[in-house]
Design a protein around this motif. Structure first.
Motif, PDB file in Angstrom:
ATOM      1  N   ALA A 318      43.261  35.170  16.465  1.00  0.00           N
ATOM      2  CA  ALA A 318      44.029  35.038  17.711  1.00  0.00           C
ATOM      3  C   ALA A 318      43.086  34.811  18.896  1.00  0.00           C
ATOM      4  O   ALA A 318      43.363  33.989  19.783  1.00  0.00           O
ATOM      5  CB  ALA A 318      44.877  36.286  17.924  1.00  0.00           C
ATOM      6  N   TYR A 319      41.955  35.511  18.901  1.00  0.00           N
ATOM      7  CA  TYR A 319      40.960  35.286  19.966  1.00  0.00           C
ATOM      8  C   TYR A 319      40.422  33.860  19.891  1.00  0.00           C
ATOM      9  O   TYR A 319      40.276  33.188  20.901  1.00  0.00           O
ATOM     10  CB  TYR A 319      39.814  36.298  19.866  1.00  0.00           C
ATOM     11  CG  TYR A 319      40.047  37.536  20.704  1.00  0.00           C
ATOM     12  CD1 TYR A 319      40.842  38.579  20.230  1.00  0.00           C
ATOM     13  CD2 TYR A 319      39.509  37.650  21.985  1.00  0.00           C
ATOM     14  CE1 TYR A 319      41.083  39.706  20.999  1.00  0.00           C
ATOM     15  CE2 TYR A 319      39.742  38.783  22.766  1.00  0.00           C
ATOM     16  CZ  TYR A 319      40.529  39.804  22.274  1.00  0.00           C
ATOM     17  OH  TYR A 319      40.767  40.910  23.047  1.00  0.00           O
ATOM     18  N   ARG A 322      42.863  31.287  21.230  1.00  0.00           N
ATOM     19  CA  ARG A 322      42.985  31.199  22.688  1.00  0.00           C
ATOM     20  C   ARG A 322      41.681  30.779  23.375  1.00  0.00           C
ATOM     21  O   ARG A 322      41.688  30.014  24.330  1.00  0.00           O
ATOM     22  CB  ARG A 322      43.472  32.521  23.272  1.00  0.00           C
ATOM     23  CG  ARG A 322      43.805  32.314  24.752  1.00  0.00           C
ATOM     24  CD  ARG A 322      44.213  33.563  25.486  1.00  0.00           C
ATOM     25  NE  ARG A 322      45.437  34.161  24.990  1.00  0.00           N
ATOM     26  CZ  ARG A 322      45.838  35.384  25.373  1.00  0.00           C
ATOM     27  NH1 ARG A 322      45.122  36.074  26.247  1.00  0.00           N
ATOM     28  NH2 ARG A 322      46.947  35.898  24.877  1.00  0.00           N
ATOM     29  N   TYR A 323      40.565  31.321  22.911  1.00  0.00           N
ATOM     30  CA  TYR A 323      39.306  31.089  23.638  1.00  0.00           C
ATOM     31  C   TYR A 323      38.325  30.191  22.887  1.00  0.00           C
ATOM     32  O   TYR A 323      37.198  30.051  23.336  1.00  0.00           O
ATOM     33  CB  TYR A 323      38.624  32.424  23.951  1.00  0.00           C
ATOM     34  CG  TYR A 323      39.523  33.388  24.692  1.00  0.00           C
ATOM     35  CD1 TYR A 323      39.851  33.163  26.030  1.00  0.00           C
ATOM     36  CD2 TYR A 323      40.050  34.512  24.056  1.00  0.00           C
ATOM     37  CE1 TYR A 323      40.684  34.044  26.708  1.00  0.00           C
ATOM     38  CE2 TYR A 323      40.878  35.391  24.731  1.00  0.00           C
ATOM     39  CZ  TYR A 323      41.198  35.155  26.057  1.00  0.00           C
ATOM     40  OH  TYR A 323      42.029  36.017  26.721  1.00  0.00           O
ATOM     41  N   HIS A 347      39.096  43.411  25.699  1.00  0.00           N
ATOM     42  CA  HIS A 347      39.631  42.142  26.157  1.00  0.00           C
ATOM     43  C   HIS A 347      39.097  41.812  27.551  1.00  0.00           C
ATOM     44  O   HIS A 347      38.685  40.680  27.819  1.00  0.00           O
ATOM     45  CB  HIS A 347      41.164  42.172  26.144  1.00  0.00           C
ATOM     46  CG  HIS A 347      41.757  40.892  26.631  1.00  0.00           C
ATOM     47  ND1 HIS A 347      42.506  40.805  27.770  1.00  0.00           N
ATOM     48  CD2 HIS A 347      41.660  39.634  26.147  1.00  0.00           C
ATOM     49  CE1 HIS A 347      42.862  39.535  27.960  1.00  0.00           C
ATOM     50  NE2 HIS A 347      42.356  38.814  26.988  1.00  0.00           N
ATOM     51  N   ALA A 526      39.664  31.361  31.594  1.00  0.00           N
ATOM     52  CA  ALA A 526      40.585  32.365  31.044  1.00  0.00           C
ATOM     53  C   ALA A 526      41.184  33.175  32.182  1.00  0.00           C
ATOM     54  O   ALA A 526      40.505  33.463  33.171  1.00  0.00           O
ATOM     55  CB  ALA A 526      39.830  33.281  30.091  1.00  0.00           C
ATOM     56  N   GLU A 530      46.224  37.828  31.834  1.00  0.00           N
ATOM     57  CA  GLU A 530      47.031  37.561  30.649  1.00  0.00           C
ATOM     58  C   GLU A 530      46.830  38.677  29.610  1.00  0.00           C
ATOM     59  O   GLU A 530      45.724  39.200  29.469  1.00  0.00           O
ATOM     60  CB  GLU A 530      46.573  36.216  30.058  1.00  0.00           C
ATOM     61  CG  GLU A 530      47.599  35.547  29.180  1.00  0.00           C
ATOM     62  CD  GLU A 530      47.063  34.220  28.616  1.00  0.00           C
ATOM     63  OE1 GLU A 530      47.678  33.698  27.699  1.00  0.00           O
ATOM     64  OE2 GLU A 530      45.999  33.738  29.096  1.00  0.00           O
ATOM     65  N   PRO A 533      45.142  38.533  23.270  1.00  0.00           N
ATOM     66  CA  PRO A 533      45.760  37.799  22.174  1.00  0.00           C
ATOM     67  C   PRO A 533      46.092  38.739  21.013  1.00  0.00           C
ATOM     68  O   PRO A 533      45.343  39.690  20.768  1.00  0.00           O
ATOM     69  CB  PRO A 533      44.685  36.802  21.732  1.00  0.00           C
ATOM     70  CG  PRO A 533      43.479  37.078  22.535  1.00  0.00           C
ATOM     71  CD  PRO A 533      43.732  38.195  23.474  1.00  0.00           C
TER      72      PRO A 533
END
Ligand code: MSP
Length: 534
Positions: A318-319, A322-323, A347, A526, A530, A533
């Motif tokens: 998931a990280y 997103r990144y 995070h 980023a 938010e 993730p």
């Protein structure tokens, strides 16, 4: 150049891959990629990881899942291979202890040790930690009230016929080796820990290295003691041999001894004491370094299944989604527990580092430079400046110092320190843009065409600085840097050592006239607000 052999622990195949496994393996990957780059020769680097498959738990789990231990191990080893492929790991081999190539060698090594008398038969009574698959000493057992220090379950008292390894015989030799070789055990805190347990009055006892085979199917899995099939080799001893068995072939023997065994702090004693003594007994050279990193904790707390805060593969994916995977690799390589103490995977910290080093660092700098080249030079790199030294920036010297420092730090396994050379170079480029103000210069060109050369020099220097930084980043972020090289037409040729690739305006530098494509941002900024993730 001397061959470079780096290993990770081999992972219990009963577990599911998580941040602990991925961390050590990514670190080793960054080190291996750096070494290949430094040498311009991948054939002198060997990077090994794999799975440890002969634990009792493999048999019990296989039974629970109505399958055979081998099939269970096959399935779970595949999960580790997939996880490491996902993490972009470039291992040269993946050893599984259930493979015949490993089992045959282990039989051979134990036979060798039986011949020299270093392995002998006796009887053992002691406290056994079932969860850890290890005996604990009477003192440790008492200290923990006869419970496992790790999973807190009661220890079990066992007496069994047993083969021993003559560890006691090698205490002095090992102590001497550690004292004479300050870099053998790293970081220093680990060295002190081991020395404290090795120096007199401490006395090392011989250690049990076998377990009896009984009716219980879980005792029938593993490698038998040569000449005495009623006993099998203790899983840890079997596992430690993987480092040797994999390269103990005519084609690979030049890789021995390893430059580094990279491990976590919890398995230090096996790697820093038992394994080296076994090697001394077998008359084999010792690894140059055993490096025991600390552990990751998660958002300030120790990871545990019960807390549900485990950073498992799904979370890592998931990280990465997103990144970017390289963003994740960067965080692991630069913020991890290499100094020895534990590190927090948080995070907020991730976003801070990602934005500072990547989105606002190399990402933004590369966009700034390519945007200006697009705007002022039609997207073609301007001609090489005759002068790359300016009062504020001596670029050839800056680049060569960055490369030299990065190389020397990687040799001592300071990955974060080495990668920081790239980050610093990017800061230099940003600072240079701020001082020289090419955007202001561009506005004056119409009135003063002679300024065009000056603008060309500035942008050439900026682009070349980014290129060199990207080389230094590439072991941690191979995909993103390859993307940049594609856009800028500067993919480094294979077979050229890093120091040559980094030569300022040298044969492998950016080519005047080459297209410098802008493309999308390498790293999107980023948003700290938010949610993490999941
Ligand atoms: N099979 C043995 C090693 C045999 S090597 C000859 C073993 N395997 S393991 O699967 O339990 O895990 C191994 C590695 O994962 C260890 O190096 C351990 O330190 C590491 N980690 C487990 N949890 C960790 C963190 N939370 N953080 C960082 N590393 C961690 O032990």
């Amino acid at each position: 150049m001397h061959p470079y052999y780096i290993t990770t622990p081999i992972y219990y195949v009963n577990d599911k891959p998580h941040i602990g496994h991925c961390y050590t393996t990514v670190l080793a990957d960054v080190a291996a990629r750096f070494q290949r780059l430094i040498r311009g020769d991948s054939s002198s680097v060997f990077f090994l990881t794999g799975t440890d498959e002969h634990a009792d738990k493999v048999v019990t789990s296989a039974l629970e899942h109505k399958t055979t231990p081998q099939a269970w191990a096959d399935q779970n080893a595949a999960a580790f291979k997939e996880a490491f492929a996902f993490m972009g790991v470039s291992n040269n081999d993946f050893i599984r202890t259930s493979e015949p190539r490993h089992k045959d060698k282990v039989t051979q090594y134990i036979t060798e040790l039986q011949k020299t008398g270093d392995v002998y038969k006796g009887e053992y009574t002691g406290w056994y930690d079932v969860g850890q698959e290890e005996y604990v000493t009477e003192t440790t057992a008492r200290e923990n009230n006869f419970h496992s220090a790790i999973n807190k379950k009661p220890l079990v008292k066992r007496t069994e016929p047993c083969y021993f390894f003559k560890l006691s015989k090698y205490q002095q030799r090992l102590l001497q080796h550690i004292e004479l070789n300050p870099h053998f055990l790293r970081p220093d805190s680990r060295r002190s820990e081991v020395l404290g347990r090795l120096k007199p009055p401490a006395v090392l006892n011989d250690i049990p290295i076998s377990r009896p085979v009984t009716e219980d199917p879980s005792t029938q899995w593993g490698i038998r003691i040569p000449g005495d099939p009623a006993n099998r080799i203790y899983v840890w001893i079997d596992a430690l041999f993987n480092y040797l068995s994999t390269v103990d072939t005519p084609e690979r023997k030049q890789f021995w001894p390893p430059a580094v065994h990279l491990i976590g702090k919890d398995i230090l004693w096996f790697h820093a004491v038992i394994w080296p003594c076994m090697l001394i007994a077998m008359d084999r050279p010792l690894p140059t370094c055993v490096f025991g990193h600390g552990w990751w904790i998660s958002e300030g707390e120790k990871m545990s299944k019960s807390l549900g805060n485990f950073i498992d593969l799904a979370k890592l994916k998931a990280y990465a989604a997103r990144y970017s995977l390289d963003g994740l690799r960067w965080y692991l390589s630069t913020q991890g527990p290499m100094s020895g103490s534990d590190a927090d995977f948080s995070h907020a910290k991730f976003v801070e580092v990602y934005n500072a080093d990547l989105a606002n660092g190399i990402g933004n700098c590369a966009s700034r430079v390519s945007n200006m080249i697009a705007k002022y030079f039609d997207g073609k790199l301007p001609a090489r400046p005759s002068q790359s030294k300016t009062p504020s920036h001596d670029w050839p010297a800056l680049a060569s110092a960055a490369a030299k420092t990065a190389i020397s730090r990687i040799d001592s396994l300071d990955l974060a320190g080495s990668l920081a050379q790239g980050t610093d170079l990017i800061k230099q480029v940003d600072g240079y843009i701020n001082i020289t103000e090419p955007f202001k210069l561009a506005k004056k060109i119409e009135a003063e065409p002679a300024l065009r050369d000056q603008l060309a020099s500035i942008l050439y220097n900026c682009a070349e600085g980014v290129r060199i930084a990207s080389l230094l980043f590439s072991p941690a972020m191979p995909t993103k840097m390859a993307d940049l090289w594609n856009r800028w037409n500067c993919t480094p040729p294979a077979g050229v050592p890093l120091a040559e690739l980094c030569e300022w305006a040298g044969p492998h530098s950016l080519k005047p006239g080459a297209a410098i494509e802008k493309g999308d941002a390498l790293f999107m900024r980023a948003d700290a607000a938010e949610a993490p993730p999941t």
